[in-house]
Scaffold this motif. Structure first.
Motif, PDB file in Angstrom:
ATOM      1  N   LEU A  91       0.853  -1.194   0.000  1.00 36.15           N
ATOM      2  CA  LEU A  91       0.000   0.000   0.000  1.00 36.15           C
ATOM      3  C   LEU A  91       0.887   1.242   0.000  1.00 36.15           C
ATOM      4  O   LEU A  91       1.235   1.788   1.046  1.00 36.15           O
ATOM      5  N   PRO A  92       1.271   1.706  -1.174  1.00 36.26           N
ATOM      6  CA  PRO A  92       2.223   2.812  -1.242  1.00 36.26           C
ATOM      7  C   PRO A  92       1.614   4.160  -0.905  1.00 36.26           C
ATOM      8  O   PRO A  92       0.397   4.349  -0.989  1.00 36.26           O
ATOM      9  N   VAL A  93       2.454   5.096  -0.517  1.00 32.03           N
ATOM     10  CA  VAL A  93       2.072   6.508  -0.474  1.00 32.03           C
ATOM     11  C   VAL A  93       2.016   6.994  -1.924  1.00 32.03           C
ATOM     12  O   VAL A  93       2.935   6.748  -2.713  1.00 32.03           O
ATOM     13  N   LEU A  94       0.938   7.673  -2.278  1.00 35.29           N
ATOM     14  CA  LEU A  94       0.799   8.226  -3.626  1.00 35.29           C
ATOM     15  C   LEU A  94       0.663   9.736  -3.531  1.00 35.29           C
ATOM     16  O   LEU A  94      -0.264  10.241  -2.892  1.00 35.29           O
ATOM     17  N   ILE A  95       1.577  10.449  -4.150  1.00 36.97           N
ATOM     18  CA  ILE A  95       1.594  11.909  -4.123  1.00 36.97           C
ATOM     19  C   ILE A  95       1.495  12.419  -5.547  1.00 36.97           C
ATOM     20  O   ILE A  95       2.297  12.040  -6.410  1.00 36.97           O
ATOM     21  N   SER A  96       0.510  13.266  -5.802  1.00 42.30           N
ATOM     22  CA  SER A  96       0.367  13.847  -7.127  1.00 42.30           C
ATOM     23  C   SER A  96       1.630  14.596  -7.528  1.00 42.30           C
ATOM     24  O   SER A  96       2.279  15.255  -6.697  1.00 42.30           O
ATOM     25  N   SER A  97       1.939  14.530  -8.802  1.00 43.83           N
ATOM     26  CA  SER A  97       3.083  15.289  -9.312  1.00 43.83           C
ATOM     27  C   SER A  97       2.828  16.788  -9.253  1.00 43.83           C
ATOM     28  O   SER A  97       3.766  17.587  -9.400  1.00 43.83           O
ATOM     29  N   ASP A  98       1.570  17.186  -9.020  1.00 46.43           N
ATOM     30  CA  ASP A  98       1.234  18.604  -8.891  1.00 46.43           C
ATOM     31  C   ASP A  98       1.093  19.061  -7.437  1.00 46.43           C
ATOM     32  O   ASP A  98       0.691  20.195  -7.183  1.00 46.43           O
ATOM     33  N   ALA A  99       1.397  18.194  -6.490  1.00 49.31           N
ATOM     34  CA  ALA A  99       1.396  18.584  -5.073  1.00 49.31           C
ATOM     35  C   ALA A  99       2.764  19.152  -4.693  1.00 49.31           C
ATOM     36  O   ALA A  99       3.766  18.905  -5.368  1.00 49.31           O
ATOM     37  N   VAL A 100       2.792  19.895  -3.593  1.00 50.79           N
ATOM     38  CA  VAL A 100       4.044  20.442  -3.060  1.00 50.79           C
ATOM     39  C   VAL A 100       4.246  19.868  -1.667  1.00 50.79           C
ATOM     40  O   VAL A 100       3.463  20.150  -0.755  1.00 50.79           O
ATOM     41  N   VAL A 101       5.282  19.056  -1.509  1.00 45.63           N
ATOM     42  CA  VAL A 101       5.600  18.459  -0.213  1.00 45.63           C
ATOM     43  C   VAL A 101       7.000  18.911   0.166  1.00 45.63           C
ATOM     44  O   VAL A 101       7.984  18.583  -0.506  1.00 45.63           O
ATOM     45  N   SER A 102       7.085  19.685   1.241  1.00 41.81           N
ATOM     46  CA  SER A 102       8.370  20.235   1.670  1.00 41.81           C
ATOM     47  C   SER A 102       9.249  19.168   2.304  1.00 41.81           C
ATOM     48  O   SER A 102       8.808  18.043   2.569  1.00 41.81           O
ATOM     49  N   GLU A 103      10.484  19.522   2.567  1.00 44.08           N
ATOM     50  CA  GLU A 103      11.393  18.597   3.240  1.00 44.08           C
ATOM     51  C   GLU A 103      10.959  18.413   4.699  1.00 44.08           C
ATOM     52  O   GLU A 103      10.204  19.212   5.244  1.00 44.08           O
ATOM     53  N   ALA A 104      11.438  17.330   5.290  1.00 47.71           N
ATOM     54  CA  ALA A 104      11.139  16.999   6.688  1.00 47.71           C
ATOM     55  C   ALA A 104       9.646  16.782   6.915  1.00 47.71           C
ATOM     56  O   ALA A 104       9.090  17.182   7.935  1.00 47.71           O
ATOM     57  N   VAL A 105       8.997  16.145   5.938  1.00 50.91           N
ATOM     58  CA  VAL A 105       7.597  15.729   6.066  1.00 50.91           C
ATOM     59  C   VAL A 105       7.563  14.210   6.088  1.00 50.91           C
ATOM     60  O   VAL A 105       8.194  13.553   5.258  1.00 50.91           O
ATOM     61  N   TYR A 106       6.822  13.638   7.035  1.00 51.53           N
ATOM     62  CA  TYR A 106       6.659  12.185   7.119  1.00 51.53           C
ATOM     63  C   TYR A 106       5.236  11.820   6.712  1.00 51.53           C
ATOM     64  O   TYR A 106       4.267  12.364   7.237  1.00 51.53           O
ATOM     65  N   ILE A 107       5.115  10.892   5.776  1.00 47.67           N
ATOM     66  CA  ILE A 107       3.804  10.431   5.312  1.00 47.67           C
ATOM     67  C   ILE A 107       3.789   8.911   5.383  1.00 47.67           C
ATOM     68  O   ILE A 107       4.625   8.248   4.763  1.00 47.67           O
ATOM     69  N   ASP A 108       2.832   8.345   6.112  1.00 45.22           N
ATOM     70  CA  ASP A 108       2.782   6.899   6.305  1.00 45.22           C
ATOM     71  C   ASP A 108       2.047   6.223   5.145  1.00 45.22           C
ATOM     72  O   ASP A 108       1.411   6.877   4.311  1.00 45.22           O
ATOM     73  N   LYS A 109       2.098   4.897   5.128  1.00 45.04           N
ATOM     74  CA  LYS A 109       1.611   4.097   4.003  1.00 45.04           C
ATOM     75  C   LYS A 109       0.124   4.302   3.729  1.00 45.04           C
ATOM     76  O   LYS A 109      -0.649   4.637   4.625  1.00 45.04           O
ATOM     77  N   ALA A 110      -0.227   4.099   2.470  1.00 39.15           N
ATOM     78  CA  ALA A 110      -1.605   4.118   1.977  1.00 39.15           C
ATOM     79  C   ALA A 110      -2.234   5.507   1.948  1.00 39.15           C
ATOM     80  O   ALA A 110      -3.416   5.652   1.651  1.00 39.15           O
ATOM     81  N   THR A 111      -1.462   6.546   2.243  1.00 35.42           N
ATOM     82  CA  THR A 111      -1.962   7.917   2.177  1.00 35.42           C
ATOM     83  C   THR A 111      -1.855   8.444   0.751  1.00 35.42           C
ATOM     84  O   THR A 111      -0.906   8.137   0.034  1.00 35.42           O
ATOM     85  N   VAL A 112      -2.852   9.243   0.345  1.00 31.72           N
ATOM     86  CA  VAL A 112      -2.872   9.824  -1.000  1.00 31.72           C
ATOM     87  C   VAL A 112      -2.932  11.349  -0.882  1.00 31.72           C
ATOM     88  O   VAL A 112      -3.744  11.894  -0.131  1.00 31.72           O
ATOM     89  N   VAL A 113      -2.064  12.017  -1.645  1.00 30.12           N
ATOM     90  CA  VAL A 113      -1.988  13.483  -1.666  1.00 30.12           C
ATOM     91  C   VAL A 113      -2.348  13.932  -3.082  1.00 30.12           C
ATOM     92  O   VAL A 113      -1.665  13.573  -4.052  1.00 30.12           O
ATOM     93  N   GLY A 126      -0.414  10.243   9.243  1.00 28.49           N
ATOM     94  CA  GLY A 126      -0.566   8.828   9.528  1.00 28.49           C
ATOM     95  C   GLY A 126      -0.971   8.004   8.319  1.00 28.49           C
ATOM     96  O   GLY A 126      -0.927   8.452   7.173  1.00 28.49           O
ATOM     97  N   GLU A 127      -1.418   6.782   8.582  1.00 30.72           N
ATOM     98  CA  GLU A 127      -1.764   5.829   7.541  1.00 30.72           C
ATOM     99  C   GLU A 127      -3.102   6.150   6.886  1.00 30.72           C
ATOM    100  O   GLU A 127      -4.036   6.622   7.537  1.00 30.72           O
ATOM    101  N   CYS A 128      -3.168   5.867   5.598  1.00 29.78           N
ATOM    102  CA  CYS A 128      -4.438   5.842   4.865  1.00 29.78           C
ATOM    103  C   CYS A 128      -5.215   7.152   4.991  1.00 29.78           C
ATOM    104  O   CYS A 128      -6.444   7.162   5.073  1.00 29.78           O
ATOM    105  N   ALA A 129      -4.492   8.262   5.009  1.00 30.17           N
ATOM    106  CA  ALA A 129      -5.128   9.578   5.035  1.00 30.17           C
ATOM    107  C   ALA A 129      -5.367  10.059   3.607  1.00 30.17           C
ATOM    108  O   ALA A 129      -4.749   9.572   2.652  1.00 30.17           O
ATOM    109  N   ILE A 130      -6.268  11.019   3.473  1.00 33.89           N
ATOM    110  CA  ILE A 130      -6.558  11.656   2.193  1.00 33.89           C
ATOM    111  C   ILE A 130      -6.319  13.149   2.355  1.00 33.89           C
ATOM    112  O   ILE A 130      -6.917  13.785   3.228  1.00 33.89           O
TER     113      ILE A 130
END
Length: 210
Positions: A91-113, A126-130
């Motif tokens: 269950l990977p983390v999926l981040i849109s190529s159009d999102a902006v995620v700064s450094e020092a951010v932790y995102i757990d598995k199954a979360t989608v941005v 945490g896990e499985c967030a939207i």
């Protein structure tokens, strides 16, 4: 290119399919749902969740993404995640190529941005967030598992959201606020005080109504 299956065939799943296509780093084998909705953006229907066991047996490296986003469905996503993990899906983390995620951010598995989301430094999710379209999460926030942040939400710095919180479209949570688990924050609400009791909070400023 690794394979991935989308769990769900509704509107939220459709946005995930589009996100995956734009990323271009997974081959979408299809989607599962309780009903056959036909092809979703060209992605075939595979059947109900009963096909998942056969799918992972055929491809032990297959990933899955949960495409269930309806308000108040954090518990549903939790059960789906447990089942998928028990079957052996990644269950990977999926981040849109159009999102902006700064450094020092932790995102757990199954979360989608999703598209246009901004997540600033020091935030942990945490896990499985939207984190939905054009939501903003400022610095040093702590977001629990199975949280759903709707489009256009603004979380100021050092906000804390407990597990299974839903924050409705366009809501604002000011700096340093804590929202306890299992709260629903209504669309357009402005939260200026801690939400310490599970329930539904609406209005400007937000007040608990049930």
């Amino acid at each position: 290119m690794p394979d991935i299956v989308v769990i769900g065939g509704g509107g939220h799943a459709k946005v995930i399919v589009s996100l995956l296509k734009k990323r271009g780093d997974y081959r979408i084998v299809g989607y599962t749902d309780r009903e056959n909705r036909g092809a979703v953006l060209g992605i075939p229907y595979l059947g109900g969740d009963e096909v998942l066991g056969d799918l992972i047996r055929q491809d032990s490296t297959c990933s899955a993404v949960i495409g269930v986003g309806t308000v108040g469905r954090g518990d549903t996503r939790k059960k789906l995640k447990a089942r998928l993990e028990s079957l052996g899906f990644h269950l990977p983390v999926l981040i849109s190529s159009d999102a902006v995620v700064s450094e020092a951010v932790y995102i757990d598995k199954a979360t989608v941005v999703f598209n246009g989301a901004v997540i600033n430094s020091g935030t942990a999710i945490g896990e499985c967030a939207i984190l939905n379209t054009h939501s903003t999460v400022d610095h040093d926030c702590v977001i629990g598992s199975y949280v759903h942040i709707a489009p256009g939400v603004t979380l100021s710095g050092q906000v804390k959201l407990g597990d299974e919180v839903f924050v409705g479209v366009g809501a604002t949570v000011i700096h340093g606020i804590t929202i306890c688990p299992s709260c629903v924050i209504g669309a357009g609400a402005v939260v200026i005080e801690d939400c310490v009791t599970p329930g539904t909070y609406v209005g400007v400023p937000a007040r608990r109504i049930k």
